[in-house]
Design an enzyme around this catalytic site. Structure first.
Site, PDB file in Angstrom:
ATOM      1  CG  HIS A   1      -2.146  -0.909   0.943  1.00 44.94           C
ATOM      2  ND1 HIS A   1      -3.232  -0.543   0.180  1.00 44.94           N
ATOM      3  CD2 HIS A   1      -2.373  -2.179   1.320  1.00 44.94           C
ATOM      4  CE1 HIS A   1      -4.100  -1.552   0.120  1.00 44.94           C
ATOM      5  NE2 HIS A   1      -3.590  -2.569   0.803  1.00 44.94           N
TER       6      HIS A   1
ATOM      7  CG  ASP B   1       1.152   0.329  -5.720  1.00 46.60           C
ATOM      8  OD1 ASP B   1       0.258   0.638  -4.909  1.00 46.60           O
ATOM      9  OD2 ASP B   1       0.975  -0.498  -6.638  1.00 46.60           O
TER      10      ASP B   1
ATOM     11  CB  SER C   1      -6.305  -8.515 -12.590  1.00 46.75           C
ATOM     12  OG  SER C   1      -5.703  -7.985 -11.443  1.00 46.75           O
TER      13      SER C   1
ATOM     14  CD  GLU D   1      -6.328  -4.271 -12.323  1.00 43.58           C
ATOM     15  OE1 GLU D   1      -5.580  -4.863 -13.127  1.00 43.58           O
ATOM     16  OE2 GLU D   1      -6.513  -4.646 -11.167  1.00 43.58           O
TER      17      GLU D   1
ATOM     18  CG  ASP E   1      -0.459  -5.835  -8.334  1.00 44.70           C
ATOM     19  OD1 ASP E   1       0.412  -5.718  -7.459  1.00 44.70           O
ATOM     20  OD2 ASP E   1      -1.670  -5.866  -8.102  1.00 44.70           O
TER      21      ASP E   1
HETATM   22  C1  GLA Z   1      -3.106  -4.367  -4.972  1.00 43.49           C
HETATM   23  C2  GLA Z   1      -2.871  -3.298  -6.052  1.00 43.49           C
HETATM   24  C3  GLA Z   1      -1.430  -2.791  -6.011  1.00 43.49           C
HETATM   25  C4  GLA Z   1      -1.002  -2.399  -4.611  1.00 43.49           C
HETATM   26  C5  GLA Z   1      -1.368  -3.493  -3.603  1.00 43.49           C
HETATM   27  C6  GLA Z   1      -1.091  -3.069  -2.191  1.00 43.49           C
HETATM   28  O1  GLA Z   1      -2.373  -5.503  -5.289  1.00 43.49           O
HETATM   29  O2  GLA Z   1      -3.141  -3.834  -7.324  1.00 43.49           O
HETATM   30  O3  GLA Z   1      -1.291  -1.708  -6.918  1.00 43.49           O
HETATM   31  O4  GLA Z   1      -1.579  -1.171  -4.247  1.00 43.49           O
HETATM   32  O5  GLA Z   1      -2.726  -3.877  -3.702  1.00 43.49           O
HETATM   33  O6  GLA Z   1       0.262  -2.908  -1.980  1.00 43.49           O
END
Ligand code: GLA
Length: 371
Positions: free
Chosen positions: A29, A31, A122, A154, A166
Site C-alpha cells: 500500500h 505504490d 489480473s 485496470e 502488480d
Molecule cells: C493491490 C494493487 C497494487 C497495490 C497493492 C497493495 O495488489 O493492485 O497496486 O496497491 O494492492 O500494496
C-alpha cells in the site's frame, strides 16, 4: 472442460505468450503514494494463445471461467461488462488510446494464478495479453510501457484504482530476484534473494475480491493526508517527518504513518538482502505486518493467525500479509530447503482450527502441477 485453440477457433494459434503472478515481499500500500515496493514473480502464470483476424473483431475464451463460451466484441467498441473480458477489452482500449494499431484476433486464456488470493491474477492476464499483442502486431512497447498499459486497462476500464506494482512485477520481475521499484519514477533494480532464503506463500482461503471499496477508501485517505500535509504524495515524506502527523485527524495520521514507515522498511529490506541478513529481513516483515494490521487496517484475523503460526516455526525468519489485504495470502521468508515443510505445517494447523482451508501456493507442491 478445457478446449484447445484449434477446437475453439478451427485453426492453430500464431503467437504464444505468458506472464506470472506476483508476491510482494515488502512495501505494501505504498505504490499509489509514490513509494517503494519489492515484489517477485511466482511460478504460477497466465498463458495466452492468439491468432490474428482480418476484421476488427475479437473472439476470446478463458479456461478459468465456468461454463466458458466464446465471447466477442468489436475493436473500438469496448464496453465494460463486469466480467473477465473487461481485462481484455481494457487492454485493447488502452493500446488504441496510446496510438497503437491493432487488428482483430482470436484468443485463448489459461491460468494457474489463483483468483482472489492477492497474487495479481489480473496483472498476469493484462501483461500476458499485452505481450502477445506486442508480438502479433509488432507494437513498439518496452516492458515498462507494457506494464503501464495494463495499469491503464485496470484503472480506466475495469475501474480499479490500483497502483503500478502488480503490472511492473508481472512484466519485469522473476522468481529469484526482488524488483526494487520506485513507483514515483519507475526506476528499478533487481536484488537477488540470498541463497539461504526460500519464500513460502500460503493462501488463507478467504478471497479478497470484496475489498474494492476498502482499497478505494485507503487510497483516498492517503491522498487526503498528503494534501493536509502539503506534499504531492505521502511517498515524498521521510521518517524525520513523522512528527508532522500530529496535525492530522484520526485515522489519517495512522494511514500516513504506515506509508512513511513502510517506505523506510523497504529500504532496510533491500539493505538486508544485500547483506544477506535474513533475521533482520524477517523482523522487517513482522513489523510491516503489524503496521498493515494496526495502522493501515487492511488485515483480517485469519491472516493474522497465519502470520502467528508461521512465527512459531523455527525455520521461519519472518512473515506478513501480502497484496491488497482483506484476505488473500501471506508471504514467509524461511530457511532454504524448509519452505515446503514449513508451509504444510502452518497450513495444516490453520485448517485444523478454522473453518477455511489454507493452501501452500509457493513452493508449488505435487498437487500444483506447473509445466
Ligand atoms: C493491490 C494493487 C497494487 C497495490 C497493492 C497493495 O495488489 O493492485 O497496486 O496497491 O494492492 O500494496
Amino acid at each position: 472442460m478445457s478446449r484447445s485453440f484449434a477446437e475453439l477457433f478451427d485453426r492453430d494459434p500464431e503467437v504464444r505468450a505468458d506472464a506470472p503472478g506476483r508476491v510482494n515481499l515488502i512495501g505494501e500500500h505504498t505504490d499509489y503514494s509514490g513509494g517503494y515496493v519489492l515484489p517477485l514473480a511466482i511460478p504460477q502464470r497466465t498463458r495466452i494463445e492468439l491468432a490474428r483476424r482480418e476484421e476488427p473483431r475479437v473472439r476470446a475464451w478463458s479456461a478459468e471461467v465456468q461454463e466458458a463460451k466464446i465471447e466477442e466484441y468489436r475493436l473500438g467498441e469496448e464496453a465494460p461488462r463486469r466480467d473477465w473480458l473487461d481485462y481484455v477489452q481494457g487492454v485493447t482500449a488502452a493500446l488504441r488510446q496510446a496510438g497503437h494499431a491493432l487488428r482483430g484476433f482470436d484468443l485463448r486464456v489459461e491460468s494457474d494464478v489463483p483468483l482472489g488470493s492477492g497474487l495479481s491474477s489480473s496483472a498476469a492476464l493484462e501483461v500476458s495479453l499485452a505481450r502477445a499483442l506486442r508480438e502479433a502486431f509488432e507494437l513498439d512497447l518496452d516492458d515498462v510501457k507494457l506494464a503501464l498499459i495494463g495499469q491503464r486497462a485496470e484503472n480506466d476500464f475495469v475501474g480499479a484504482p490500483v497502483g503500478i506494482m502488480d503490472q511492473m512485477a508481472s512484466s519485469l520481475a522473476d522468481e529469484s530476484t526482488a524488483l526494487f521499484l520506485d513507483t514515483k519514477t519507475l526506476q528499478y533494480e533487481k536484488i537477488p534473494l540470498p541463497a539461504a532464503a526460500e519464500l513460502v506463500v500460503i493462501d488463507s482461503g478467504i478471497s479478497h475480491s470484496h475489498s474494492a471499496g476498502e482499497y478505494r477508501t485507503r487510497r483516498r485517505e492517503c491522498e487526503q493526508a498528503a494534501e493536509l500535509l502539503g506534499v504531492p504524495m505521502l511517498g515524498d515524506l521521510q521518517t524525520q517527518d513523522l512528527w508532522k502527523l500530529g496535525t492530522l485527524p484520526e485515522p489519517l495520521d495512522r494511514r500516513a504513518r504506515h506509508v512513511i514507515t513502510e517506505n523506510a522498511r523497504v529500504r532496510s529490506a533491500v539493505a538486508s538482502l544485500r547483506e544477506r541478513d535474513l533475521p533482520r529481513l524477517g523482523r522487517l516483515l513482522y513489523a510491516a505486518h503489524e503496521s498493515l494490521r494496526d495502522d493501515f487496517e487492511v488485515s483480517i484475523p485469519e491472516i493474522d493467525r497465519l502470520v502467528e503460526l508461521a512465527s512459531e516455526e523455527p525455520e521461519v525468519y519472518g512473515a506478513r500479509m501480502t497484496g491488497g489485504g482483506f484476505g488473500g495470502s501471506i508471504v514467509i521468508v524461511a530457511q532454504k530447503g524448509a519452505g515446503r515443510k514449513v508451509g504444510d505445517r502452518v497450513a495444516a494447523r490453520y485448517s485444523e482450527a478454522g473453518k477455511v482451508k489454507a493452501t501452500v501456493l509457493v513452493p508449488p507442491g505435487p498437487e500444483t502441477v506447473i509445466d
